[in-house]
Design a protein around this motif. Structure first.
Motif, PDB file in Angstrom:
ATOM      1  N   ALA A 266       0.878  -1.317   0.221  1.00  0.00           N
ATOM      2  CA  ALA A 266      -0.131   0.005  -0.099  1.00  0.00           C
ATOM      3  C   ALA A 266       0.598   1.397   0.277  1.00  0.00           C
ATOM      4  CB  ALA A 266      -0.993  -0.058   1.108  1.00  0.00           C
ATOM      5  N   GLN A 267       1.682   1.491   0.666  1.00  0.00           N
ATOM      6  CA  GLN A 267       2.524   2.417   0.739  1.00  0.00           C
ATOM      7  C   GLN A 267       3.768   2.543  -0.545  1.00  0.00           C
ATOM      8  OE1 GLN A 267       5.336   0.965   3.982  1.00  0.00           O
ATOM      9  NE2 GLN A 267       4.280   2.549   5.285  1.00  0.00           N
TER      10      GLN A 267
ATOM     11  N   ARG B 212       2.754   1.753  -3.889  1.00  0.00           N
ATOM     12  CA  ARG B 212       1.730   2.267  -4.830  1.00  0.00           C
ATOM     13  C   ARG B 212       1.310   3.975  -4.080  1.00  0.00           C
ATOM     14  NH1 ARG B 212      -3.904   3.171  -3.729  1.00  0.00           N
ATOM     15  NH2 ARG B 212      -5.273   2.894  -5.563  1.00  0.00           N
ATOM     16  N   ALA B 213       1.194   4.191  -2.748  1.00  0.00           N
ATOM     17  CA  ALA B 213       1.010   5.965  -2.458  1.00  0.00           C
ATOM     18  C   ALA B 213       2.025   6.357  -2.819  1.00  0.00           C
ATOM     19  CB  ALA B 213       0.592   5.462  -0.835  1.00  0.00           C
ATOM     20  N   ILE B 214       3.137   5.864  -2.982  1.00  0.00           N
ATOM     21  CA  ILE B 214       4.630   6.710  -2.700  1.00  0.00           C
ATOM     22  C   ILE B 214       4.352   7.202  -4.670  1.00  0.00           C
ATOM     23  CG2 ILE B 214       6.974   6.916  -2.605  1.00  0.00           C
ATOM     24  CD1 ILE B 214       6.862   5.956  -0.193  1.00  0.00           C
TER      25      ILE B 214
ATOM     26  N   ARG C 293       2.423   6.994  -6.920  1.00  0.00           N
ATOM     27  CA  ARG C 293       0.923   7.510  -7.391  1.00  0.00           C
ATOM     28  C   ARG C 293       1.867   9.844  -6.417  1.00  0.00           C
ATOM     29  NH1 ARG C 293      -4.566   5.916  -5.715  1.00  0.00           N
ATOM     30  NH2 ARG C 293      -4.999   8.374  -6.369  1.00  0.00           N
ATOM     31  N   ALA C 294       1.769  10.001  -5.151  1.00  0.00           N
ATOM     32  CA  ALA C 294       2.361  10.843  -5.286  1.00  0.00           C
ATOM     33  C   ALA C 294       3.626  11.285  -5.319  1.00  0.00           C
ATOM     34  CB  ALA C 294       2.916  11.059  -3.640  1.00  0.00           C
ATOM     35  N   GLY C 295       4.713  10.446  -6.506  1.00  0.00           N
ATOM     36  CA  GLY C 295       5.467  10.834  -7.152  1.00  0.00           C
ATOM     37  C   GLY C 295       5.354  11.370  -8.429  1.00  0.00           C
TER      38      GLY C 295
ATOM     39  N   GLN D 210       2.501  12.767  -9.257  1.00  0.00           N
ATOM     40  CA  GLN D 210       1.800  14.043  -9.211  1.00  0.00           C
ATOM     41  C   GLN D 210       3.183  15.470  -8.691  1.00  0.00           C
ATOM     42  OE1 GLN D 210      -0.128  14.703  -5.231  1.00  0.00           O
ATOM     43  NE2 GLN D 210      -0.563  16.714  -6.041  1.00  0.00           N
TER      44      GLN D 210
ATOM     45  N   PRO E 223      -2.204  12.000 -10.885  1.00  0.00           N
ATOM     46  CA  PRO E 223      -2.523  11.109  -9.722  1.00  0.00           C
ATOM     47  C   PRO E 223      -3.645  10.660 -10.884  1.00  0.00           C
ATOM     48  CG  PRO E 223      -3.158  12.750  -8.358  1.00  0.00           C
ATOM     49  CD  PRO E 223      -2.906  13.331 -10.253  1.00  0.00           C
TER      50      PRO E 223
ATOM     51  N   ASP F  91      -8.779   8.643  -8.181  1.00  0.00           N
ATOM     52  CA  ASP F  91      -8.888   9.911  -7.143  1.00  0.00           C
ATOM     53  C   ASP F  91      -8.656   9.672  -6.001  1.00  0.00           C
ATOM     54  OD1 ASP F  91     -11.191   7.750  -6.420  1.00  0.00           O
ATOM     55  OD2 ASP F  91     -12.902   9.230  -6.938  1.00  0.00           O
ATOM     56  N   GLY F  92      -7.591   8.388  -5.502  1.00  0.00           N
ATOM     57  CA  GLY F  92      -7.630   8.601  -4.609  1.00  0.00           C
ATOM     58  C   GLY F  92      -8.206   7.579  -3.527  1.00  0.00           C
TER      59      GLY F  92
ATOM     60  N   GLY G 207      -8.943   4.863  -4.169  1.00  0.00           N
ATOM     61  CA  GLY G 207      -8.040   3.663  -4.180  1.00  0.00           C
ATOM     62  C   GLY G 207      -8.960   2.112  -4.844  1.00  0.00           C
TER      63      GLY G 207
END
Lengths: 151, 241
Positions: free
Chosen positions: A116-117, A119-121, A123-125, A127, A133, A136-137, A139
């Protein structure tokens, strides 16, 4: 008097498994192992988690086939009643299995968190690099393939 | 010197934009990352509108996992220093600047903003802990001090600044259940310089504390077990040498 009582206790016969118990145990053990085979065959159980169950099934079968084995263990435990020894062994086995599952569960929880982390990172990268991204967050993107290892 | 300020947020749509604005005012050079811990409200959207980067975890994972996400992002993207603060508006960004200064001056690897440190000035509207909370706080304070042989006053502070050494450590090991206390113990055990700085904190903008007496007792018990187990963890520095 005391010595006599001790002698009496010594002479008290060991409680053995009856033939009926042995037959029931053997039948259950065989069905149990067939069930595990079927679960593997239908991809409901992974091989690496089945080994421990097979060992349990074989142990059950061995106990039914050679009751002398069980009595040996009962003697070593200082238990006069073989049935009590049997229960104790099964209880210990189940305790071990439950602990084994907790260990596996902890490992998988850690893996899920890292997934999960990552994937989150990622997407932030995206952005940060000026892209939009994905999603819409919420998930609700594609599901992930379960990890498959060699047999 | 590249700095990342990250804000773990779980359903904080009401306050997140204000916190981001506050950080931007006092730290105009820093990049801001909101770690959205599986929020079901508009936290992520509000954060993006406010111009922050957003790392959305697909489901709620708890504060520890959210903080670790921030440390991992900082490590991967080669930031020299990072800091984090709560999303509920409890932490003035002004104070984060002071924490970061300690790290960039290389006086400490990890700096914690302490509410209870004797140097913290109490002003009207400032933070004051409830009674049951104070008991928990002093229990943890005692045992953490015992475990680390270093004096800590605020063991559960969510306002910190850190350098790359800490990013590296925390991105690998961070307890999901007992984020704050165990991470302090871990950092001290691994030989990092951990420092406390008195900071001013505000009353929670909204919402109530989740602690009831029974939950507090359980929380304390769990914390003590975690601390005890932590004492038996191997030290990495020793293993490497």
């Amino acid at each position: 008097m005391r010595a006599l009582a001790l002698f009496a206790a010594e002479a008290e016969p060991q409680v053995h498994l009856t033939s009926q118990t042995r037959i029931v145990a053997a039948v259950i053990a065989i069905f149990f192992m067939l069930l595990i085979l079927d679960l593997i065959r239908r991809d409901r159980l992974q091989e690496r988690y089945s080994v421990i169950w097979f060992v349990a099934g074989l142990g059950m079968l061995a106990g039914a086939a050679f009751p002398g084995l069980l009595e040996l263990v009962a003697d070593a435990m200082g238990v006069r009643n073989t049935n009590v020894a049997l229960f104790s062994i099964v209880l210990l086995l189940l305790l071990g299995l439950a602990l084994n599952f907790s260990v596996i569960m902890s490992r998988q929880a850690a893996q899920i968190t890292r997934l999960a982390q990552e994937r989150a990172i990622e997407r932030a990268g995206r952005q940060a690099n000026g892209g939009t991204p994905n999603g819409d967050g919420s998930g609700s993107e594609q599901s992930l393939e379960p990890e498959k290892e060699g047999l | 010197m590249r700095t990342l300020v990250f804000i773990p947020a779980w359903n904080e749509e009401a306050s997140i934009a204000e916190v981001i604005g506050d950080v931007r005012t006092y730290l105009p050079e820093a990049d801001i990352l909101v770690v959205d811990d599986g929020s079901v409200d508009a936290t992520a959207a509000r954060a993006r509108e406010a111009g922050a980067l957003v790392a959305s975890l697909p489901f709620n994972q708890g504060l520890g996992a959210a903080l670790q996400t921030g440390y991992l992002y900082a490590l991967r993207n080669a930031y020299d220093a990072c800091a984090h603060l709560d999303a509920d508006g409890q932490h003035p960004a002004e104070e984060v600047v002071r924490l970061l200064a300690e790290v960039t001056a290389d006086r400490a690897d990890l700096v914690i903003g302490s509410r209870y440190h004797s140097g913290a000035v109490a002003e009207s509207g400032d933070y004051r802990a409830s009674f049951s909370r104070r008991i928990g706080i002093s229990v943890f304070r005692f045992f953490l001090t015992l475990a680390t042989r270093q004096r800590f006053t605020d063991t559960t502070s969510g306002m910190r600044a850190a350098n790359r050494r800490v990013m590296d450590l925390f991105s690998r090991h961070y307890s999901p259940d007992f984020a704050e206390i165990e991470s302090l113990q871990l950092a001290v055990r691994q030989g990092l310089r951990v420092e406390e700085l008195p900071v001013r904190m505000l009353e929670r903008a909204g919402g109530t504390s989740f602690l009831t007496p029974v939950r507090s007792a359980f929380f304390i018990f769990k914390g003590l077990v975690v601390l005890l187990v932590g004492q038996f963890r191997p030290r990495e520095a020793e293993a490497k040498q």
